[in-house]
Design a protein around this motif. Structure first.
Motif, PDB file in Angstrom:
ATOM      1  N   LEU A 123       0.833  -1.209   0.000  1.00 55.85           N
ATOM      2  CA  LEU A 123       0.000   0.000   0.000  1.00 55.85           C
ATOM      3  C   LEU A 123       0.866   1.257   0.000  1.00 55.85           C
ATOM      4  N   MET A 124       1.913   1.277   0.811  1.00 58.20           N
ATOM      5  CA  MET A 124       2.777   2.453   0.877  1.00 58.20           C
ATOM      6  C   MET A 124       3.427   2.728  -0.475  1.00 58.20           C
ATOM      7  N   ILE A 125       3.930   1.698  -1.119  1.00 54.47           N
ATOM      8  CA  ILE A 125       4.583   1.886  -2.416  1.00 54.47           C
ATOM      9  C   ILE A 125       3.566   2.300  -3.467  1.00 54.47           C
ATOM     10  N   PHE A 126       2.368   1.692  -3.420  1.00 54.83           N
ATOM     11  CA  PHE A 126       1.319   2.094  -4.362  1.00 54.83           C
ATOM     12  C   PHE A 126       1.009   3.579  -4.202  1.00 54.83           C
ATOM     13  N   LEU A 127       0.819   4.029  -2.967  1.00 55.91           N
ATOM     14  CA  LEU A 127       0.455   5.426  -2.725  1.00 55.91           C
ATOM     15  C   LEU A 127       1.560   6.374  -3.152  1.00 55.91           C
ATOM     16  N   VAL A 128       2.798   6.021  -2.858  1.00 54.06           N
ATOM     17  CA  VAL A 128       3.928   6.871  -3.256  1.00 54.06           C
ATOM     18  C   VAL A 128       3.954   7.034  -4.775  1.00 54.06           C
ATOM     19  N   LEU A 129       3.888   5.927  -5.500  1.00 51.33           N
ATOM     20  CA  LEU A 129       3.943   5.993  -6.962  1.00 51.33           C
ATOM     21  C   LEU A 129       2.727   6.709  -7.535  1.00 51.33           C
ATOM     22  N   PHE A 130       1.559   6.407  -6.989  1.00 52.42           N
ATOM     23  CA  PHE A 130       0.320   7.008  -7.493  1.00 52.42           C
ATOM     24  C   PHE A 130       0.345   8.524  -7.329  1.00 52.42           C
ATOM     25  N   PHE A 131       0.736   9.012  -6.149  1.00 54.78           N
ATOM     26  CA  PHE A 131       0.749  10.455  -5.909  1.00 54.78           C
ATOM     27  C   PHE A 131       1.890  11.148  -6.650  1.00 54.78           C
ATOM     28  N   VAL A 132       2.985  10.437  -6.874  1.00 55.24           N
ATOM     29  CA  VAL A 132       4.079  11.020  -7.677  1.00 55.24           C
ATOM     30  C   VAL A 132       3.617  11.222  -9.118  1.00 55.24           C
ATOM     31  N   PHE A 133       2.949  10.209  -9.688  1.00 56.13           N
ATOM     32  CA  PHE A 133       2.444  10.348 -11.056  1.00 56.13           C
ATOM     33  C   PHE A 133       1.400  11.455 -11.159  1.00 56.13           C
ATOM     34  N   LEU A 134       0.597  11.620 -10.094  1.00 63.50           N
ATOM     35  CA  LEU A 134      -0.422  12.667 -10.105  1.00 63.50           C
ATOM     36  C   LEU A 134       0.143  14.029  -9.699  1.00 63.50           C
ATOM     37  N   LYS A 135       1.406  14.025  -9.237  1.00 59.39           N
ATOM     38  CA  LYS A 135       2.076  15.248  -8.763  1.00 59.39           C
ATOM     39  C   LYS A 135       1.321  15.874  -7.589  1.00 59.39           C
ATOM     40  N   LYS A 136       0.781  15.008  -6.725  1.00 62.63           N
ATOM     41  CA  LYS A 136       0.103  15.454  -5.509  1.00 62.63           C
ATOM     42  C   LYS A 136       1.094  15.327  -4.353  1.00 62.63           C
ATOM     43  N   TYR A 137       2.085  16.201  -4.339  1.00 61.06           N
ATOM     44  CA  TYR A 137       3.196  16.056  -3.401  1.00 61.06           C
ATOM     45  C   TYR A 137       2.802  16.383  -1.965  1.00 61.06           C
ATOM     46  N   GLN A 138       1.874  17.296  -1.768  1.00 62.23           N
ATOM     47  CA  GLN A 138       1.453  17.623  -0.412  1.00 62.23           C
ATOM     48  C   GLN A 138       0.770  16.429   0.252  1.00 62.23           C
ATOM     49  N   ILE A 139      -0.110  15.769  -0.504  1.00 63.74           N
ATOM     50  CA  ILE A 139      -0.758  14.564   0.021  1.00 63.74           C
ATOM     51  C   ILE A 139       0.277  13.481   0.285  1.00 63.74           C
ATOM     52  N   PHE A 169       3.517  13.791   1.045  1.00 63.10           N
ATOM     53  CA  PHE A 169       4.325  14.070   2.237  1.00 63.10           C
ATOM     54  C   PHE A 169       3.509  13.874   3.514  1.00 63.10           C
ATOM     55  N   ALA A 170       2.244  14.255   3.484  1.00 66.03           N
ATOM     56  CA  ALA A 170       1.379  14.057   4.653  1.00 66.03           C
ATOM     57  C   ALA A 170       1.205  12.573   4.953  1.00 66.03           C
ATOM     58  N   MET A 171       1.054  11.768   3.901  1.00 67.09           N
ATOM     59  CA  MET A 171       0.883  10.331   4.070  1.00 67.09           C
ATOM     60  C   MET A 171       2.158   9.696   4.627  1.00 67.09           C
ATOM     61  N   ILE A 172       3.317  10.100   4.105  1.00 72.40           N
ATOM     62  CA  ILE A 172       4.586   9.562   4.595  1.00 72.40           C
ATOM     63  C   ILE A 172       4.802   9.941   6.055  1.00 72.40           C
ATOM     64  N   ALA A 173       4.461  11.184   6.398  1.00 75.49           N
ATOM     65  CA  ALA A 173       4.594  11.631   7.788  1.00 75.49           C
ATOM     66  C   ALA A 173       3.711  10.811   8.713  1.00 75.49           C
ATOM     67  N   ALA A 174       2.491  10.520   8.276  1.00 80.32           N
ATOM     68  CA  ALA A 174       1.571   9.707   9.082  1.00 80.32           C
ATOM     69  C   ALA A 174       2.121   8.296   9.273  1.00 80.32           C
ATOM     70  N   ALA A 175       2.699   7.723   8.210  1.00 76.79           N
ATOM     71  CA  ALA A 175       3.260   6.378   8.291  1.00 76.79           C
ATOM     72  C   ALA A 175       4.448   6.338   9.257  1.00 76.79           C
ATOM     73  N   ILE A 176       5.284   7.368   9.212  1.00 78.04           N
ATOM     74  CA  ILE A 176       6.436   7.427  10.124  1.00 78.04           C
ATOM     75  C   ILE A 176       5.977   7.542  11.573  1.00 78.04           C
ATOM     76  N   LEU A 177       4.957   8.353  11.812  1.00 74.59           N
ATOM     77  CA  LEU A 177       4.423   8.502  13.166  1.00 74.59           C
ATOM     78  C   LEU A 177       3.867   7.189  13.700  1.00 74.59           C
ATOM     79  N   ILE A 178       3.129   6.484  12.858  1.00 76.01           N
ATOM     80  CA  ILE A 178       2.560   5.194  13.270  1.00 76.01           C
ATOM     81  C   ILE A 178       3.674   4.206  13.599  1.00 76.01           C
ATOM     82  N   PHE A 179       4.721   4.205  12.776  1.00 81.95           N
ATOM     83  CA  PHE A 179       5.822   3.257  12.984  1.00 81.95           C
ATOM     84  C   PHE A 179       6.619   3.580  14.239  1.00 81.95           C
TER      85      PHE A 179
END
Length: 435
Positions: free
Chosen positions: A251-267, A269-279
């Motif tokens: 899921l993490m890799i899917f979201l990273v690639l999907f948002f990179v292709f869509l150029k939705k960088y704010q979303i 970075f927010a998603m990566i930050a949430a994942a780091i906090l959970i971990f």
């Protein structure tokens, strides 16, 4: 007759009647209920036949009847020849496995195959074959690709809500409890949504999340966008409590690639930050990766073979066991397969054992051709969301998910994955409407 049995019989009757009246609506109805119907995996409908076994036989029959009467140009499908070659190789491996199991011409490193095993294996491939080849000809209207994805999203809803009911009896305090004791599976109270195992539920929730995101970006009505957002959060929470590391990573890799292709960088970075906090803040998350993290910290990683074998919940051991199994096969079975299934938690190893090195090679060529096709389509249609979605899905499933599990042995996920590919491949080729 039990109530569940009556409901399932009624479901099958509706499905069959609808198939004769409107193949298109029958398919959409089938896909919109499939993950939900899978909840009844252990309920016998007729004798010992479950609803999964019955629909697993009905779907390729339905597609075959449609081809016979409607005469769609299936030979024009871009992957028709390779699919046909794989079908023939599947048949050869099945024939050899059945003959050798019966007459014992050569020693078997496994229990003899029964007709049931061979039928089950071939039906799984026929379902895959039908999904990628025939479904695009039935769902051929301009908006059908979006309708198809919405249908599959609907099928994940009841499993999600059942899982939330299960979650209500789980203590959240366990996530933050002392986890200094030795690693044990008992530490993780894994949701299963009444499926056979948590792994199945994790696949369903993964599907629900990525479909919610796709539909969020295709929807213009704000209320529906809110609904898709909330539902993705619900599914993400359930996915976490399946404690399926493979699907977490996918899921993490899917979201990273999907948002990179869509150029939705704010979303992104927010998603990566949430994942780091959970971990970092939820001790049980790190505990799930404890063995792998400890192994990575060691300077000498080759000293303890027992520790290496336990990595990935024992997958290293399973892969090595599959290797030994393959090396014990006779030369013919090594080449074309022995027809036996093997729970190796690796789709490619399973294909090697079933179809031999020849079948695996053709299979990899087939996947390479699809990947190349999608890459070209992505370059030509950089802003077409459905092509981005299917390209990223293809990369994540074939490059990561298949290495650590066997997702195509789940027939419903196979319908979703292969029909998605077929819809993009055929409608792109024939100039179907873009979404």
């Amino acid at each position: 007759m039990e109530p569940q049995q009556s409901v399932l019989l009624l479901y099958l009757c509706i499905l069959i009647i609808l198939s004769f009246k409107s193949p298109r609506w029958a398919l959409l109805f089938f896909f919109s209920t499939k993950f939900t119907i899978d909840i009844f995996w252990d309920y016998a409908v007729i004798d010992r036949l479950t609803v999964l076994k019955i629909t697993g036989a009905l779907f390729p029959i339905f597609c075959g009847i449609y081809v016979f009467f409607k005469r769609p140009a299936v030979s024009k499908h871009p992957f028709f020849k390779l699919l046909l070659i794989l079908l023939v190789l599947n048949g050869l491996a099945s024939l050899w496995g059945a003959i050798n199991s019966h007459f014992m011409f050569l020693p078997l490193p496994h229990t003899p195959l029964t007709f049931k095993h061979i039928l089950d294996w071939n039906l799984r491939y026929l379902n895959l074959f039908s999904a990628v080849l025939v479904v695009p000809f039935i769902l051929n209207q301009s908006k059908d690709r979006v309708f198809f994805l919405r249908a599959f999203l609907v099928s994940t809803m009841i499993p999600c809500f059942i899982s939330w009911y299960q979650l209500s009896s789980t203590s959240i305090k366990l996530l933050f409890a002392d986890v200094s004791e030795p690693y044990s599976a008992a530490l993780f109270h894994r949701l299963n949504g009444t499926y056979h195992d948590p792994g199945t539920l994790s696949i369903v929730m993964f599907t629900g999340i990525i479909l919610s995101l796709f539909l969020f970006f295709t929807e213009t009505a704000k209320p529906l966008r809110v609904v898709y957002s909330l539902y993705s959060i619900l599914c993400s929470t359930v996915l976490y409590f399946t404690f399926s590391r493979t699907l977490w990573i996918c899921l993490m890799i899917f979201l990273v690639l999907f948002f990179v292709f869509l150029k939705k960088y704010q979303i992104l970075f927010a998603m990566i930050a949430a994942a780091i906090l959970i971990f970092t803040l939820v001790p049980l998350t790190q505990k799930r990766f404890e063995r792998e993290l400890l192994w990575m910290e060691k300077t000498d990683k080759t000293t303890n073979l027992n520790e290496i074998k336990r990595l990935g919940s024992g997958r290293i051991w399973l892969w090595n066991d599959a290797r030994r199994h393959y090396m014990e096969l006779d030369k013919l079975s090594m080449a074309i397969g022995s027809g036996g299934s093997f729970g190796s938690h690796n789709q490619y190893i399973a294909w090697l054992l079933r179809n031999g090195i020849l079948g695996l090679t053709v299979w990899l060529v087939f996947l390479y051709k699809i990947g190349l096709f999608l890459r070209v389509k992505l370059k030509e249609n950089k802003s077409v969301l459905i092509i981005i979605f299917v390209f990223v899905l293809f990369f994540v499933v074939t490059g990561i998910m298949n290495v650590f599990m066997q997702p195509w042995d789940n027939t419903t996920f196979s319908y979703f994955f292969w029909s998605s590919l077929g819809l993009v491949a055929l409608q792109s080729k024939t100039g179907g409407g873009e979404s």
